[in-house]
Design a protein around this motif. Structure first.
Motif, PDB file in Angstrom:
ATOM      1  N   PHE A   1      21.809  36.548  77.732  1.00 33.34           N
ATOM      2  CA  PHE A   1      23.170  36.915  78.108  1.00 33.34           C
ATOM      3  C   PHE A   1      23.219  37.928  79.251  1.00 33.34           C
ATOM      4  CE2 PHE A   1      23.015  35.819  73.597  1.00 33.34           C
ATOM      5  CZ  PHE A   1      23.945  34.788  73.540  1.00 33.34           C
ATOM      6  N   ILE A   2      22.053  38.315  79.771  1.00 37.25           N
ATOM      7  CA  ILE A   2      22.003  39.305  80.847  1.00 37.25           C
ATOM      8  C   ILE A   2      22.002  38.579  82.180  1.00 37.25           C
ATOM      9  CG2 ILE A   2      20.690  41.194  81.868  1.00 37.25           C
ATOM     10  CD1 ILE A   2      19.603  41.814  79.090  1.00 37.25           C
ATOM     11  N   ALA A   3      23.045  38.834  82.975  1.00 38.02           N
ATOM     12  CA  ALA A   3      23.244  38.091  84.221  1.00 38.02           C
ATOM     13  C   ALA A   3      22.135  38.341  85.230  1.00 38.02           C
ATOM     14  CB  ALA A   3      24.600  38.451  84.825  1.00 38.02           C
ATOM     15  N   ASN A   4      21.725  39.560  85.373  1.00 36.92           N
ATOM     16  CA  ASN A   4      20.733  39.939  86.379  1.00 36.92           C
ATOM     17  C   ASN A   4      19.438  40.372  85.697  1.00 36.92           C
ATOM     18  OD1 ASN A   4      22.223  42.066  85.272  1.00 36.92           O
ATOM     19  ND2 ASN A   4      21.868  43.410  87.028  1.00 36.92           N
ATOM     20  N   TRP A   5      18.952  39.530  84.776  1.00 37.96           N
ATOM     21  CA  TRP A   5      17.852  39.963  83.910  1.00 37.96           C
ATOM     22  C   TRP A   5      16.598  40.401  84.658  1.00 37.96           C
ATOM     23  CZ3 TRP A   5      12.913  38.417  82.376  1.00 37.96           C
ATOM     24  CH2 TRP A   5      12.411  39.145  81.280  1.00 37.96           C
ATOM     25  N   PRO A   6      16.094  39.684  85.681  1.00 34.67           N
ATOM     26  CA  PRO A   6      14.886  40.172  86.365  1.00 34.67           C
ATOM     27  C   PRO A   6      15.049  41.591  86.921  1.00 34.67           C
ATOM     28  CG  PRO A   6      15.306  37.898  86.960  1.00 34.67           C
ATOM     29  CD  PRO A   6      16.518  38.367  86.215  1.00 34.67           C
ATOM     30  N   ASP A   7      16.200  41.874  87.543  1.00 35.28           N
ATOM     31  CA  ASP A   7      16.427  43.221  88.063  1.00 35.28           C
ATOM     32  C   ASP A   7      16.498  44.240  86.927  1.00 35.28           C
ATOM     33  OD1 ASP A   7      16.440  42.306  90.628  1.00 35.28           O
ATOM     34  OD2 ASP A   7      18.623  42.381  90.874  1.00 35.28           O
ATOM     35  N   VAL A   8      17.169  43.852  85.854  1.00 34.96           N
ATOM     36  CA  VAL A   8      17.287  44.756  84.706  1.00 34.96           C
ATOM     37  C   VAL A   8      15.920  45.017  84.095  1.00 34.96           C
ATOM     38  CG1 VAL A   8      18.179  44.964  82.351  1.00 34.96           C
ATOM     39  CG2 VAL A   8      19.678  44.159  84.183  1.00 34.96           C
ATOM     40  N   ALA A   9      15.104  43.967  83.947  1.00 25.97           N
ATOM     41  CA  ALA A   9      13.768  44.127  83.366  1.00 25.97           C
ATOM     42  C   ALA A   9      12.932  45.087  84.198  1.00 25.97           C
ATOM     43  CB  ALA A   9      13.082  42.772  83.253  1.00 25.97           C
ATOM     44  N   ARG A  10      12.961  44.920  85.519  1.00 23.72           N
ATOM     45  CA  ARG A  10      12.195  45.822  86.384  1.00 23.72           C
ATOM     46  C   ARG A  10      12.704  47.255  86.256  1.00 23.72           C
ATOM     47  NH1 ARG A  10      12.172  41.239  90.029  1.00 23.72           N
ATOM     48  NH2 ARG A  10      14.106  41.965  90.995  1.00 23.72           N
ATOM     49  N   SER A  11      14.022  47.405  86.189  1.00 19.50           N
ATOM     50  CA  SER A  11      14.570  48.756  86.086  1.00 19.50           C
ATOM     51  C   SER A  11      14.221  49.395  84.744  1.00 19.50           C
ATOM     52  CB  SER A  11      16.095  48.727  86.269  1.00 19.50           C
ATOM     53  OG  SER A  11      16.751  48.143  85.162  1.00 19.50           O
ATOM     54  N   LEU A  12      14.140  48.587  83.695  1.00 23.57           N
ATOM     55  CA  LEU A  12      13.769  49.126  82.381  1.00 23.57           C
ATOM     56  C   LEU A  12      12.319  49.595  82.360  1.00 23.57           C
ATOM     57  CD1 LEU A  12      15.616  46.649  79.989  1.00 23.57           C
ATOM     58  CD2 LEU A  12      16.126  49.076  80.328  1.00 23.57           C
ATOM     59  N   PHE A  13      11.433  48.840  83.005  1.00 24.31           N
ATOM     60  CA  PHE A  13      10.052  49.293  83.113  1.00 24.31           C
ATOM     61  C   PHE A  13       9.994  50.637  83.836  1.00 24.31           C
ATOM     62  CE2 PHE A  13       8.483  44.816  82.447  1.00 24.31           C
ATOM     63  CZ  PHE A  13       7.657  45.111  81.369  1.00 24.31           C
ATOM     64  N   GLU A  14      10.769  50.764  84.913  1.00 20.95           N
ATOM     65  CA  GLU A  14      10.784  52.019  85.654  1.00 20.95           C
ATOM     66  C   GLU A  14      11.299  53.159  84.789  1.00 20.95           C
ATOM     67  OE1 GLU A  14      12.046  55.251  88.110  1.00 20.95           O
ATOM     68  OE2 GLU A  14      13.419  53.974  86.999  1.00 20.95           O
ATOM     69  N   ARG A  15      12.300  52.863  83.973  1.00 18.49           N
ATOM     70  CA  ARG A  15      12.851  53.892  83.085  1.00 18.49           C
ATOM     71  C   ARG A  15      11.850  54.324  82.027  1.00 18.49           C
ATOM     72  NH1 ARG A  15      18.502  52.682  80.482  1.00 18.49           N
ATOM     73  NH2 ARG A  15      17.798  54.555  79.386  1.00 18.49           N
ATOM     74  N   ILE A  16      11.033  53.393  81.551  1.00 15.18           N
ATOM     75  CA  ILE A  16      10.028  53.751  80.541  1.00 15.18           C
ATOM     76  C   ILE A  16       9.120  54.853  81.078  1.00 15.18           C
ATOM     77  CG2 ILE A  16       8.019  52.926  79.253  1.00 15.18           C
ATOM     78  CD1 ILE A  16       9.431  50.164  79.157  1.00 15.18           C
ATOM     79  N   TYR A  17       8.698  54.694  82.326  1.00 11.74           N
ATOM     80  CA  TYR A  17       7.843  55.713  82.939  1.00 11.74           C
ATOM     81  C   TYR A  17       8.621  56.991  83.216  1.00 11.74           C
ATOM     82  CZ  TYR A  17       4.163  52.237  83.669  1.00 11.74           C
ATOM     83  OH  TYR A  17       3.179  51.301  83.477  1.00 11.74           O
ATOM     84  N   ARG A  18       9.822  56.853  83.792  1.00 10.95           N
ATOM     85  CA  ARG A  18      10.590  58.028  84.206  1.00 10.95           C
ATOM     86  C   ARG A  18      11.051  58.861  83.020  1.00 10.95           C
ATOM     87  NH1 ARG A  18      14.645  55.605  86.439  1.00 10.95           N
ATOM     88  NH2 ARG A  18      16.194  56.052  84.842  1.00 10.95           N
ATOM     89  N   GLU A  19      11.423  58.205  81.917  1.00 10.54           N
ATOM     90  CA  GLU A  19      12.005  58.911  80.786  1.00 10.54           C
ATOM     91  C   GLU A  19      10.996  59.224  79.685  1.00 10.54           C
ATOM     92  OE1 GLU A  19      15.416  56.756  79.424  1.00 10.54           O
ATOM     93  OE2 GLU A  19      16.271  56.586  81.437  1.00 10.54           O
ATOM     94  N   SER A  20       9.715  58.883  79.899  1.00  8.10           N
ATOM     95  CA  SER A  20       8.712  59.218  78.894  1.00  8.10           C
ATOM     96  C   SER A  20       8.621  60.735  78.773  1.00  8.10           C
ATOM     97  CB  SER A  20       7.353  58.630  79.274  1.00  8.10           C
ATOM     98  OG  SER A  20       6.943  59.077  80.551  1.00  8.10           O
TER      99      SER A  20
END
Length: 266
Positions: free
Chosen positions: A153-172
């Motif tokens: 149901f996520i329209a821009n899933w590839p972009d969202v997935a990449r941004s989530l990976f980045e957040r995992i590192y940034r917010e650890s």
């Protein structure tokens, strides 16, 4: 003092890219003393050890490990997030969740497991999937990456997935991936069509936020998130909690959200 203390301190100093001289300048502790501590020739007192830990931005949980390695008792409580000790914090988080209605908001631990949610969060996600089929504690990353979860149901899933990976590192916590976080990353990479290079994301756009679009009944609802953490935490649990609030990214989404999830309607 156990021999591990020097190894631990060198690990954190190397991780931060800080020389002994830099650390000396940051803490006011002589470079000679820092060298002696790392080599095991000197036993630092608690104040000296915590000054080094603060300068290296060592998370509270790992500061307790340093203290134990030096032969001292831990300073920072490791009580559970829902303990009596945390009541003032959790009461404040509950107020944040309530005040964010009618938009979804959740409280997560350091591994993105949902610990608390406002009423709108399950109502929102429940319109897309059967949330009762997902066992607690529900993990927001798995919810987004799982083909049986929100991913279709996520329209821009590839972009969202990449941004989530980045957040995992940034917010650890402490900007460090511990073993459990590394395991979580491996689980996400194991989902179908997840590319390994996504875990090393690049800037996706010049926008201040990356919209998260959800598709339902041929319509797209665009949101963005804001994350809140506890200021000056003095317990491990307080440092590891964070609130994520979803906001409409445009007026059309806000209007459609209000239509589909009217305030006050269970």
């Amino acid at each position: 003092m156990t021999p591990d203390l020097g190894v631990l301190l060198r690990y954190w100093r190397d991780l931060r890219g800080t020389s002994q001289l830099d650390l000396s300048l940051d803490t006011g502790i002589s470079q000679r003393q820092i060298s002696f501590i790392e080599s095991g020739r000197s036993v630092p007192n608690r104040e000296t050890l915590m000054a080094i830990a603060r300068a290296l931005d060592v998370p509270l949980r790992e500061r307790n490990t340093l203290l134990l390695a030096a032969g001292y008792a831990p300073m920072f409580s490791e009580s559970a997030w829902d303990s009596v000790e945390m009541k003032n914090v959790t009461d404040a988080l509950k107020r944040i969740l309530r005040q964010h209605e009618p938009f979804p908001a959740v409280v997560m631990d350091r591994y993105w497991n949902v610990l608390m949610a406002n009423d709108s969060a399950p109502r929102f996600f429940g319109r897309f999937i059967d949330m009762s089929a997902r066992h607690a504690p529900r993990n927001m990353l798995h919810l987004m990456f799982d083909p049986k979860g929100m991913r279709p149901f996520i329209a821009n899933w590839p972009d969202v997935a990449r941004s989530l990976f980045e957040r995992i590192y940034r917010e650890s916590i402490g900007r460090v991936l511990d073993e459990k976080t590394k395991t979580l990353l491996a689980e996400l990479l194991a989902y179908p069509d997840v590319k390994s290079e996504w875990k090393n994301p690049v800037a996706l756009s010049f926008m201040p936020v990356i919209p998260l679009g959800f598709v339902k009944d041929g319509k797209v609802l665009n949101y963005f998130s804001m994350v809140t953490t506890v200021g000056t935490p003095q317990t491990v649990a307080a440092q590891e909690l964070r609130v994520e609030c979803m906001f409409p990214a445009d007026e059309a989404t806000e209007a459609l959200h209000t239509e589909w999830w009217p305030p006050g309607i269970p």
